[in-house]
Design an enzyme around this catalytic site. Structure first.
Site, mmCIF file in Angstrom:
data_model
loop_
_atom_site.group_PDB
_atom_site.id
_atom_site.type_symbol
_atom_site.label_atom_id
_atom_site.label_comp_id
_atom_site.label_asym_id
_atom_site.label_seq_id
_atom_site.Cartn_x
_atom_site.Cartn_y
_atom_site.Cartn_z
ATOM 1 N N HIS A 230 -1.171 6.856 8.814
ATOM 2 C CA HIS A 230 -1.023 5.961 7.660
ATOM 3 C C HIS A 230 0.446 5.527 7.509
ATOM 4 O O HIS A 230 0.740 4.334 7.397
ATOM 5 C CB HIS A 230 -1.502 6.670 6.389
ATOM 6 C CG HIS A 230 -1.210 5.913 5.123
ATOM 7 N ND1 HIS A 230 -2.169 5.198 4.442
ATOM 8 C CD2 HIS A 230 -0.057 5.751 4.420
ATOM 9 C CE1 HIS A 230 -1.617 4.635 3.377
ATOM 10 N NE2 HIS A 230 -0.338 4.947 3.338
ATOM 11 N N GLU A 231 1.355 6.502 7.532
ATOM 12 C CA GLU A 231 2.774 6.170 7.334
ATOM 13 C C GLU A 231 3.286 5.230 8.422
ATOM 14 O O GLU A 231 4.073 4.317 8.164
ATOM 15 C CB GLU A 231 3.632 7.434 7.279
ATOM 16 C CG GLU A 231 3.328 8.339 6.085
ATOM 17 C CD GLU A 231 3.402 7.631 4.737
ATOM 18 O OE1 GLU A 231 4.231 6.721 4.572
ATOM 19 O OE2 GLU A 231 2.594 7.990 3.853
ATOM 20 N N HIS A 234 2.965 1.673 7.722
ATOM 21 C CA HIS A 234 4.106 1.121 6.961
ATOM 22 C C HIS A 234 5.297 0.886 7.897
ATOM 23 O O HIS A 234 5.981 -0.128 7.785
ATOM 24 C CB HIS A 234 4.544 2.083 5.857
ATOM 25 C CG HIS A 234 3.541 2.275 4.761
ATOM 26 N ND1 HIS A 234 2.976 1.219 4.078
ATOM 27 C CD2 HIS A 234 3.011 3.408 4.220
ATOM 28 C CE1 HIS A 234 2.132 1.699 3.153
ATOM 29 N NE2 HIS A 234 2.134 3.017 3.226
ATOM 30 N N HIS A 240 -0.321 -1.405 1.538
ATOM 31 C CA HIS A 240 -1.534 -0.687 1.166
ATOM 32 C C HIS A 240 -2.711 -1.633 1.044
ATOM 33 O O HIS A 240 -2.563 -2.798 0.694
ATOM 34 C CB HIS A 240 -1.320 0.060 -0.149
ATOM 35 C CG HIS A 240 -0.562 1.328 0.051
ATOM 36 N ND1 HIS A 240 0.237 1.885 -0.915
ATOM 37 C CD2 HIS A 240 -0.482 2.150 1.129
ATOM 38 C CE1 HIS A 240 0.776 2.993 -0.436
ATOM 39 N NE2 HIS A 240 0.363 3.170 0.801
HETATM 40 ZN ZN ZN Z 1 1.141 4.307 2.213
#
Ligand code: ZN
Ligand code: CA
Ligand code: ZN
Length: 495
Positions: A230-231, A234, A240
């Protein structure tokens, strides 16, 4: 400090002031006695205020200056409720508080940095390194999990991740607790689990993991592979998602580790970086591929030149095969390559001997190297310039028998869906499952805001759907659901 005016990586600015101890205290607040009840309500309000400041851009005055009814609080609360698909009441109900207490990523939900420049890497080889490790997992396991998490994205994009032994690597991974040098301190156990910075110099791309959490390679505590994947979304420039299926949903969830990415995630990373760089062999113009034939057939009939620059020119069907774009009008065809000025043109039968009349719609599926051509209730499949045997019935797709012909068709490579347009509606066909997504058609205007007409032709290219409506073409971003630009249909032919 007004963080909204800063580039987004700097937005992770607010200290989350609730701790797991406070969450526990709030949960005990069902006691109806007046004083404890009032205290619990005050704690809920503090928790919500901090949450909305941190993730929804709530600007708060110091408490001594705060007005009793702060309308911006209600509005930000509604934003948050909408993001998570809750009833947007603007009041702090138990469901809303439940979401606010869920462990989550530290990156705010509201900054739409897809609009901002500089939110992608301009190279395809990205270096990474791990600085401070956690003591929860052996370092070799951390190495393996981080590498796997990066490759979740590497598999669906042209990006390659290379371990560098420098502190200057593009993506620096660090485990740290509380204050850790970037002015976005962590908050102890639970609450924020990790945060990451979008692409850029310095801390750009870096991912930090709260070392007050219990990190694991399994299902107890927080799974490092899941959170890291997930990170790294980014780190590569993604924000998101409101879609609970998306890896980029802000709260932590356990999920199938073999298939982390939703269709949406793949589409979004492809919009930023393109698809995996190795093109299938049939895209090559210099090899003797099936599509090579289309380009090199010598016309067998004299060319009946059409005025391609007539301002009223519209197309019956458009499709693209590799970098060749095919434009059908009556029984005429133009073929134009992306990077070339010259256009091949002539009667359709010169290029596709079995097709001797106009067609209604066309689409191509690159994975199968097939083009589908529609005429009334029939369709042909074509490989290179070879049309396969007999036409088949369009009702094979699952279209209602009342439909006599299609207006347009387009295959969206990134979702694997083919959209079949009929008047003001469209069907969505899953090419992988070879079945309709829904048995009923949907309204074009509802799912494609800004497109309120029947479609003459449609083609998917470079992450956009291009809707040809009469002599006009709309370039459409179907992730953001909006028209990006409008132009003349025959501008595609160099007019
Ligand atoms: Zn996030
Ligand atoms: Ca934490
Ligand atoms: Zn940090």
């Amino acid at each position: 400090m007004n963080y909204l005016s800063l580039p987004w990586p700097w937005a992770l600015v607010f200290v989350l002031s609730y701790s797991s101890r406070m969450v526990a205290a709030v949960e005990q607040s069902s006691d109806q006695e007046t004083e404890p009840h009032r205290r619990a309500a005050a704690r809920d309000l503090t928790l919500a205020t901090e949450y909305l400041r941190r993730y929804y851009g709530l600007q708060t005055e110091p408490s001594w200056r705060r007005k009793r009814s702060d309308s911006s609080l209600g509005n930000r609360l509604r934003d948050m409720q909408r993001f998570f698909g809750l009833n947007a009441t603007g009041s702090l109900d138990s469901e809303t508080l439940g979401v606010m207490k869920a462990p989550r990523c530290g990156v705010p939900d509201v900054l739409d940095y897809t609009d901002k420049s500089g939110s992608r890497w301009t190279k395809r080889i990205i270096s990474y390194n791990i600085g401070r490790y956690t003591s929860d997992i052996p370092p070799a396991t951390v190495d393996r999990l981080i590498d796997s998490a990066l490759n979740v994205w590497g598999r669906v994009s042209p990006l390659t991740f290379v371990r560098s032994l420098s502190r200057e690597a593009d993506i620096m991974v660090d485990f740290a607790a509380r204050e850790h040098g970037d002015s976005y301190p962590f908050d102890g156990p639970l609450g924020t689990l990790a945060h990451a910075f979008g692409p850029g110099e310095g801390t750009g791309g870096d991912a930090h993991f709260d070392d007050d959490e219990l990190w694991t390679a399994g299902s107890h505590g927080f799974n490092l592979y899941l959170v890291a994947a997930h990170e790294f979304g980014h780190s590569l420039g993604l924000g998101h998602s409101t879609n609970p299926e998306s890896l980029m949903y802000p709260t932590y969830k356990r999920q199938n580790q073999h298939n982390l990415l939703s269709r949406e995630d793949v589409v979004k990373i492809n919009i930023l970086y393109g698809t995996r760089g190795i093109l299938p062999y049939y895209y090559s113009k210099t090899s003797l591929s099936p599509y090579y034939n289309i380009w090199n057939l010598v016309p067998r009939y004299p060319l009946l030149m059409q005025d391609k620059c007539n301002p009223n020119l519209s197309f019956d069907a458009v499709t693209s095969v590799g970098d060749a774009n095919m434009f059908f009008k009556d029984s005429y065809l133009w073929i134009k390559y992306d990077q070339q000025c010259e256009t091949k043109e002539g009667p359709v039968r010169n290029f596709i001997p079995k097709i001797d009349s106009n067609i209604d719609a066309a689409y191509s599926v690159p994975q199968r190297s097939l083009v589908y051509l529609f005429k009334a209730s029939k369709f042909w499949t074509m490989k290179g310039s070879q049309v396969r045997k007999k036409p088949k019935s369009i009702y094979k797709f699952g279209i209602s028998k009342e439909v006599e012909r299609l207006d347009a068709a387009v295959h969206v490579n990134d979702t694997g869906h083919t959209l079949l347009f009929v008047k003001d509606m469209y069907w969505s066909y899953n090419e992988n499952r070879r079945a309709m997504v829904d048995s009923k058609p949907r309204y074009i205007s509802e799912d494609f805001p800004g497109i309120n007409a029947s479609i003459s032709a449609a083609v998917y290219k470079d992450g956009f759907i291009h809707f040809f409506v009469g002599p006009v073409v709309f370039k459409y971003n179907y992730v953001q659901k909006q028209v990006v630009s409008v132009g003349k249909a025959n501008s595609w032919l160099g007019c």
